[in-house]
Design a protein around this motif. Structure first.
Motif, PDB file in Angstrom:
ATOM      1  N   ARG A 199     -10.118  -1.452   5.903  1.00  0.00           N
ATOM      2  CA  ARG A 199      -7.911  -1.613   5.353  1.00  0.00           C
ATOM      3  C   ARG A 199      -7.319  -0.808   5.816  1.00  0.00           C
ATOM      4  O   ARG A 199      -6.278  -1.006   6.030  1.00  0.00           O
ATOM      5  N   MET A 200      -7.437   0.334   5.513  1.00  0.00           N
ATOM      6  CA  MET A 200      -6.385   1.327   5.786  1.00  0.00           C
ATOM      7  C   MET A 200      -6.530   2.796   5.228  1.00  0.00           C
ATOM      8  O   MET A 200      -7.785   3.295   5.562  1.00  0.00           O
ATOM      9  N   GLU A 232      -4.596   6.165  -5.736  1.00  0.00           N
ATOM     10  CA  GLU A 232      -4.400   4.376  -5.822  1.00  0.00           C
ATOM     11  C   GLU A 232      -4.599   4.337  -4.233  1.00  0.00           C
ATOM     12  O   GLU A 232      -5.164   2.726  -4.249  1.00  0.00           O
ATOM     13  N   ARG A 233      -4.951   5.048  -3.219  1.00  0.00           N
ATOM     14  CA  ARG A 233      -5.302   4.170  -1.940  1.00  0.00           C
ATOM     15  C   ARG A 233      -6.770   4.305  -1.953  1.00  0.00           C
ATOM     16  O   ARG A 233      -8.042   2.987  -1.733  1.00  0.00           O
ATOM     17  N   ARG A 262       0.630  -1.092  -0.223  1.00  0.00           N
ATOM     18  CA  ARG A 262       0.183  -0.154   0.142  1.00  0.00           C
ATOM     19  C   ARG A 262       0.752   1.450  -0.320  1.00  0.00           C
ATOM     20  O   ARG A 262       0.114   2.341   0.478  1.00  0.00           O
ATOM     21  N   HIS A 263       2.179   1.315  -0.023  1.00  0.00           N
ATOM     22  CA  HIS A 263       2.810   2.753  -0.554  1.00  0.00           C
ATOM     23  C   HIS A 263       3.684   2.172  -1.925  1.00  0.00           C
ATOM     24  O   HIS A 263       4.053   2.133  -2.105  1.00  0.00           O
ATOM     25  N   GLY A 267      -4.533  10.065  -0.474  1.00  0.00           N
ATOM     26  CA  GLY A 267      -4.084   9.362  -1.690  1.00  0.00           C
ATOM     27  C   GLY A 267      -4.976   8.537  -2.719  1.00  0.00           C
ATOM     28  O   GLY A 267      -6.263   7.759  -2.118  1.00  0.00           O
ATOM     29  N   THR A 306      -0.081  -1.077  12.415  1.00  0.00           N
ATOM     30  CA  THR A 306      -0.754  -1.325  11.212  1.00  0.00           C
ATOM     31  C   THR A 306      -1.962  -2.166  11.816  1.00  0.00           C
ATOM     32  O   THR A 306      -3.624  -1.975  11.147  1.00  0.00           O
ATOM     33  N   LEU A 319      -6.995   6.691   4.134  1.00  0.00           N
ATOM     34  CA  LEU A 319      -6.958   6.999   3.350  1.00  0.00           C
ATOM     35  C   LEU A 319      -6.700   8.484   3.399  1.00  0.00           C
ATOM     36  O   LEU A 319      -5.613   8.849   2.004  1.00  0.00           O
ATOM     37  N   ILE A 347      -1.666  -2.072  -4.129  1.00  0.00           N
ATOM     38  CA  ILE A 347      -1.356  -0.628  -4.820  1.00  0.00           C
ATOM     39  C   ILE A 347      -0.806  -0.293  -6.062  1.00  0.00           C
ATOM     40  O   ILE A 347      -1.731   0.134  -7.109  1.00  0.00           O
ATOM     41  N   MET A 371      -7.219   1.239  -4.542  1.00  0.00           N
ATOM     42  CA  MET A 371      -7.184   0.233  -4.223  1.00  0.00           C
ATOM     43  C   MET A 371      -8.307  -0.182  -3.348  1.00  0.00           C
ATOM     44  O   MET A 371      -9.036  -1.254  -3.317  1.00  0.00           O
ATOM     45  N   THR A 372      -8.763   0.437  -2.143  1.00  0.00           N
ATOM     46  CA  THR A 372     -10.160   0.520  -1.386  1.00  0.00           C
ATOM     47  C   THR A 372     -11.665  -0.179  -1.858  1.00  0.00           C
ATOM     48  O   THR A 372     -12.314  -1.008  -1.398  1.00  0.00           O
TER      49      THR A 372
END
Ligand code: AMO
Length: 434
Positions: free
Chosen positions: A355-356, A407-408, A219-220, A405, A308, A358, A419, A411-412
């Motif tokens: 998930r992460m 792309e995030r 994810r980076h 982000g 995380t 954003l 990513i 991705m989600t």
């Protein structure tokens, strides 16, 4: 190309020229089928060997897969063909021949490693799924731009070559600028603030950010696309409202205009814009909830950044998009304003997908003295930022904003495992070309 018909527009009775890639050739003996693919879909071309000119049949059936051809002929109804129609060719021209050995199989029948796919992106994006991701990406950016316009924000573009960094915690990429040291920008942060302080007041930017992160994770990226907002006379609550509406608009645009693409990704059934309003949990509540899940080996204490696994445990617990507000001042950057009544507590917020993370954002420190103190506390030399701090002598209103982000977000939204799937040509520790 003059007189070209897209495969999706070919109707029975039409005389057409269709052009695209040779997706597949199936030779059944007396009869053979060539499937021609273009950006709109596929069409069957039928070769009846006994009834057609030998040269025509040979050209059509001997051409290598993925070559580009142009076929002129008559469209007829054929219920057994994949799209219900087929072309009986009068002429076939090989426009650009492909090698018989391909580095990957664009029909998707044979899986390829992600690195092979990224090395051969042109071929990779001939797969329906890949095409769908980037058509959705374009629709997301269109939806986002429209939402910003509705929020009265003006699109801006700020420099990517800069003299200083702003985001502690990630390293800068140095470059040489006419003999002087310069860097690739980590964030449009200071520029968007400077422009929110102009008469433009509300601005947004969609552009690259460069982060020399050492870690190589799913994810980076080292070059990502940041969707940034900054609004004068806004506080952190207003900024969160804009953030929520921009993210929801992106989903709505995709739900409305990308049915085919969602089908290609097998997401058409379950795809839904997130529920609003997004819950707003304070940092304190967030760590309490994470601790209560029992998922972490060690309990979190005030001042810890969220690991995380902690983000994941909380994401599972909340089950949708949410904000984490009121972060400890010491783990947020110098430009974030602290609460008036508690200097330990900042107006910084993050917006999370289960998930992460954003988004990061907050209200900004617009009082010059406090701002300069913040630089010093973060170990930055305020003199190096004189171009920025100087403007705070000339009337900068309270303002707030955030960075998301792109792309995030994709991705989600599309449940992508990595990513890199959402970037045409990703930049990571190993990858500098293509
Ligand atoms: P931050 O550093 O948290 O905040 O970045 C904002 C958002 O950008 C995305 N992002 C990344 N995506 C992929 N790879 C990376 N290496 C990467 N780094 C960041 C994330 C992240 O949440 N100036 C502030 C924003 C603000 O306050 O306005 C900033 O840059 O989705």
């Amino acid at each position: 190309m003059e007189n070209r018909t897209y495969t999706a527009d070919a109707e029975p009775g039409d005389s057409v020229t269709v052009a695209g890639w040779v997706h597949e050739v199936r030779d059944l003996g007396g009869i053979a089928f060539l499937i021609l693919r273009d950006t709109t879909g596929r069409i069957q071309v039928k070769f009846e060997k006994e009834e057609m000119d030998d040269d025509l049949v040979e050209t059509g059936l001997e051409v290598a897969r993925e070559s580009v051809i142009s076929v002129t002929g008559q469209v007829e109804e054929e219920p057994r063909a994949p799209t219900g129609v087929e072309v009986t060719p009068e002429s076939v021209e090989v426009v650009s021949e492909a090698d018989t050995e391909l580095p990957l199989d664009p029909s998707g029948k044979v899986d390829a490693e992600l690195s092979t796919r990224l090395d051969n992106r042109t071929l990779d994006l001939r797969r329906e799924e890949g095409q769908a991701i980037f058509e959705i990406r374009a629709e997301v950016l269109r939806g986002v731009r429209e939402a910003f316009r509705e929020a009265d924000a003006t699109e801006i573009n700020t420099p990517k070559i800069v003299a200083t960094g702003t985001e502690g915690g990630t390293e800068l990429f140095p470059i040489t600028y006419f003999g002087r040291e310069a860097f690739m920008n980590q964030s449009p942060q200071l520029f968007k603030q400077l422009i929110a302080g102009s008469n433009l007041e509300r601005v947004f930017e969609i552009g690259p950010i460069f982060r020399a992160e050492e870690h190589n994770t799913p994810r980076h990226l080292n070059e990502a696309t940041s969707i940034d907002f900054e609004g004068a006379f806004c506080d952190h609550h207003d900024a969160m409202d804009v953030c929520e509406s921009v993210v929801v608009s992106a989903y709505e645009a995709v739900a409305e205009n990308c049915e085919t693409q969602l089908e290609a990704l097998d997401l058409a059934e379950e795809f839904e814009p997130p529920e609003t309003p997004f819950p707003r949990l304070s940092y304190e509540e967030a760590i309490e909830r994470i601790n209560a899940t029992g998922e972490l080996d060690e309990q979190l204490v005030w001042g810890d950044d969220l690991p995380t696994e902690g983000e994941k445990a909380l994401g599972d617990d909340v089950g949708g998009h949410y904000f984490i507000t009121d972060w400890p001042a010491e783990i947020k950057p110098f430009y974030i304003m602290d609460h008036d009544d508690d200097a330990e507590l900042s107006t910084g917020f993050d917006m999370m997908h289960p998930r992460m993370e954003l988004v990061s954002g907050g209200q900004r420190e617009h009082r010059r003295e406090q701002l300069i103190e913040g630089f010093e506390q973060q170990g930055l030399d305020p003199d190096a930022f004189e171009y920025y701090t100087k403007m705070f002598q000339y009337g900068i209103p309270p303002h707030a904003g955030w960075g998301l982000g792109a792309e995030r977000l994709l991705m989600t939204m599309l449940d992508l495992g990595n990513i890199r799937e959402a970037v045409l040509f990703p930049r990571d520790r190993q990858r500098l070309s293509p």
